[in-house]
Scaffold this motif. Structure first.
Motif, mmCIF file in Angstrom:
data_model
loop_
_atom_site.group_PDB
_atom_site.id
_atom_site.type_symbol
_atom_site.label_atom_id
_atom_site.label_comp_id
_atom_site.label_asym_id
_atom_site.label_seq_id
_atom_site.Cartn_x
_atom_site.Cartn_y
_atom_site.Cartn_z
ATOM 1 N N THR A 90 -6.742 6.617 -4.012
ATOM 2 C CA THR A 90 -6.615 5.188 -3.690
ATOM 3 C C THR A 90 -6.129 4.942 -2.268
ATOM 4 O O THR A 90 -5.952 3.780 -1.870
ATOM 5 C CB THR A 90 -5.642 4.518 -4.665
ATOM 6 O OG1 THR A 90 -4.390 5.228 -4.653
ATOM 7 C CG2 THR A 90 -6.201 4.478 -6.075
ATOM 8 N N GLY A 139 -2.802 -2.622 1.041
ATOM 9 C CA GLY A 139 -2.017 -2.631 -0.187
ATOM 10 C C GLY A 139 -2.864 -2.907 -1.408
ATOM 11 O O GLY A 139 -2.698 -2.274 -2.467
ATOM 12 N N ALA A 172 -4.786 0.236 -2.274
ATOM 13 C CA ALA A 172 -3.897 1.265 -2.812
ATOM 14 C C ALA A 172 -3.507 0.965 -4.255
ATOM 15 O O ALA A 172 -3.311 1.882 -5.064
ATOM 16 C CB ALA A 172 -2.656 1.396 -1.937
ATOM 17 N N ARG A 173 -3.424 -0.320 -4.604
ATOM 18 C CA ARG A 173 -3.064 -0.714 -5.980
ATOM 19 C C ARG A 173 -4.283 -0.825 -6.888
ATOM 20 O O ARG A 173 -4.152 -1.164 -8.069
ATOM 21 C CB ARG A 173 -2.324 -2.050 -5.951
ATOM 22 C CG ARG A 173 -0.914 -1.986 -5.391
ATOM 23 C CD ARG A 173 -0.203 -3.329 -5.519
ATOM 24 N NE ARG A 173 -0.819 -4.336 -4.656
ATOM 25 C CZ ARG A 173 -0.459 -4.568 -3.393
ATOM 26 N NH1 ARG A 173 0.513 -3.837 -2.852
ATOM 27 N NH2 ARG A 173 -1.056 -5.492 -2.670
ATOM 28 N N ASP A 188 2.473 5.372 1.137
ATOM 29 C CA ASP A 188 2.103 4.673 -0.092
ATOM 30 C C ASP A 188 2.049 3.180 0.208
ATOM 31 O O ASP A 188 3.070 2.504 0.229
ATOM 32 C CB ASP A 188 3.126 4.968 -1.192
ATOM 33 C CG ASP A 188 2.794 4.240 -2.487
ATOM 34 O OD1 ASP A 188 1.702 3.626 -2.569
ATOM 35 O OD2 ASP A 188 3.621 4.286 -3.416
ATOM 36 N N CYS A 231 1.044 0.900 -1.592
ATOM 37 C CA CYS A 231 1.379 0.062 -2.756
ATOM 38 C C CYS A 231 2.739 -0.595 -2.590
ATOM 39 O O CYS A 231 2.953 -1.734 -3.004
ATOM 40 C CB CYS A 231 1.421 0.909 -4.031
ATOM 41 S SG CYS A 231 -0.144 1.510 -4.603
ATOM 42 N N SER A 232 3.653 0.151 -2.011
ATOM 43 C CA SER A 232 5.039 -0.318 -1.961
ATOM 44 C C SER A 232 5.624 -0.346 -0.553
ATOM 45 O O SER A 232 6.823 -0.560 -0.382
ATOM 46 C CB SER A 232 5.916 0.581 -2.843
ATOM 47 O OG SER A 232 5.806 1.945 -2.420
#
Length: 502
Positions: free
Chosen positions: A10, A113, A116-117, A409, A411-412
């Motif tokens: 991802t 983001g 990635a999610r 990452d 995502c975060s």
């Protein structure tokens, strides 16, 4: 170093970039130009992927950002869908951004983001300005129709946060040149320069930008401007000539494609095309009249340093840099906080900058990102830094790019910086007197006009302008009665009007 095969599937990557320029005026709409750049980005990826695009995000055009720019030729009610129709895409999401030159980088960070999610697979970011066509049409009385209507849903994010105080707007600070002139003059004062010395320094800096633009095949304006030519152009203010500011008479477009590693592999896009986002940050500065020192945009440095820290690199070690360059002070404010020289000895642009490459409204930094991707592909072990600015050194966004794999990452990832802890001054709504902190004299239709930012005796801040028929005060500022001088102020309707105190 992390290898590509160790990264999650991802992980977001840029897989295609495209730019488009039309130097001669024509009848193309902004969507026509944006679609041309999108097609170039698709071709750059090497994959037939238009039908795979699930999100199209278009940067808001100037015509849709500022009512006075709208023109008589109309527009699309859904610009992303206009682009989709031209390239054969059927996205699930259509997004039209806020206004602001930060938007290309800010939205790229947002979609990194999302990818990635797992909330997006393949995103097209694009933007365009056809202001050259608009101006040519108005000048020659052409009949053109750029209206389009679609029923597909649109996430129109509106104008976004205001970057000016109500007092600034009521007083008539409607031209960004007024604000940037105040910032540049404050920088001149900080360096102990006369207006002439500061103009020369700006011209020397921007000569290096023009040199880059002169070799860029996507530049709107051909040729190289020397420092002497930049200084000799028509004066716009006491610090600026016409060749020192962003040139908006352009037909320019740029686009980038962002997807996951898994999607890139599925589409057969080779790793040599992949560009990773290694660091990103964004934040908003206080309004110009609230900044304790107008010469400094502290948030710009904080955002750039955060992105660089995330990437684990220093600005001094990066060869590929594009600093947003709408006015000289915009470059200086960022470069100085990064410890970079501003005398033209260090290349601080990848495109050639807004005065020479061209200033395509809110979308300039999409060109810088596209150029950064092309450059790091040629130098896969290098990094590129792109800084973006919306408003008046107000909204800042920075990205760091490389073909080297990035294990961040998204995502975060914490990319937001709050301005709450930045020092800022209270606005005095009803000043009667003050002391000039910075000033600018501008060439207006009715003659010279002046604007000041000033402090009251108790440390509050306000802005004021000269009355329409008061060229004498503007002349006095030019002749040395300026920074540090006391002024008197009256309110005419909602506008604050100043004179030098007798």
């Amino acid at each position: 170093m992390t290898s590509v095969n160790e990264l999650p599937g991802t992980t977001p990557v840029l897989v295609g970039v495209g730019q488009f320029v039309k130097r001669e005026p024509g009848e193309e709409s902004a969507a026509d130009l944006a679609a041309a750049a999108a097609k170039a980005a698709i071709a750059d990826s090497g994959a037939d992927l238009a039908s795979e695009i699930d999100t199209i995000c278009m940067v808001k055009t100037f015509n849709d950002s500022v009512p006075s720019w709208a023109g008589p030729y109309g527009t699309s009610n859904n610009q992303p869908q206009s682009v989709a129709a031209r390239i054969g895409a059927n996205p699930k999401r259509r997004i039209y951004t806020h206004a602001g030159g930060n938007e290309p980088q800010s939205r790229l960070t947002e979609f990194a983001g999302d990818i990635a999610r797992g909330e997006a697979d393949l995103v097209l970011l694009c933007g365009a300005e056809n202001i050259k066509n608009l101006k040519n049409g108005l000048r020659n009385g052409l009949e053109m129709d750029w209206n389009e209507s679609f029923d597909e849903p649109l996430d129109d994010r509106g104008f976004g946060e205001h970057v000016a105080t109500l007092q600034e707007r009521n007083t008539g600070l409607t031209n960004v040149m007024y604000y940037y002139g105040l910032i540049d003059q404050a920088q001149a004062d900080a360096k102990g320069r006369s207006a002439e010395e500061h103009r020369q320094a700006s011209a020397k800096l921007f000569e290096s930008f023009s040199a880059v633009a002169s070799t860029n095949p996507y530049a709107q304006f051909e040729g190289k401007q020397s420092a002497e030519q930049i200084l000799a152009a028509d004066p716009l203010s006491h610090l600026y000539t016409k060749r020192m500011i962003a040139q908006d008479g352009v037909n320019l477009a740029a686009a980038v494609l962002l997807c996951s590693i898994d999607k890139a592999r599925e589409l057969g896009i080779p790793e040599s095309q992949w560009v990773f986002l290694h660091g990103a940050a964004e934040g908003m500065e206080w309004e110009v009249s609230r900044r304790p020192n107008p010469a400094v945009a502290e948030m710009a440095g904080m955002v750039a340093h955060k992105a660089l820290d995330m990437a684990g690199v220093k600005a001094q070690d990066i060869e590929l840099i594009d600093i947003y360059s709408c006015f000289p002070c915009a470059v200086v404010a960022v470069a100085e906080q990064l410890g970079l020289p501003t005398d033209g000895s260090r290349q601080l642009t990848l495109t050639g900058g807004l005065p020479y490459f061209g200033g395509p409204g809110n979308n300039y930094s999409m060109h810088a990102i596209a150029q950064a991707a092309e450059e790091v592909r040629k130098q896969p072990d290098q990094y590129a830094l792109v800084t973006a600015n919306g408003g008046v050194l107000s909204k800042h966004a920075t990205g760091v790019y490389s073909c080297l794999p990035s294990a961040i990452d998204w995502c975060s990832a914490d990319v937001k910086i709050s301005r709450d802890d930045l020092p800022h001054l209270e606005i005095c709504e009803e000043p009667s007197a003050g002391t000039i902190v910075s000033w600018s004299v501008n060439h207006a239709r009715q003659g010279l006009e002046a604007v000041v930012v000033a402090d009251t005796s108790d440390g509050q801040r306000f802005v004021a302008m000269t009355a329409e028929d008061d060229s004498a005060t503007a002349e006095a500022l030019l002749n040395g009665a300026n920074t540090g001088q006391p002024i008197s102020v009256i309110k005419q309707d909602q506008k604050l009007v100043f004179q030098l105190a007798s």
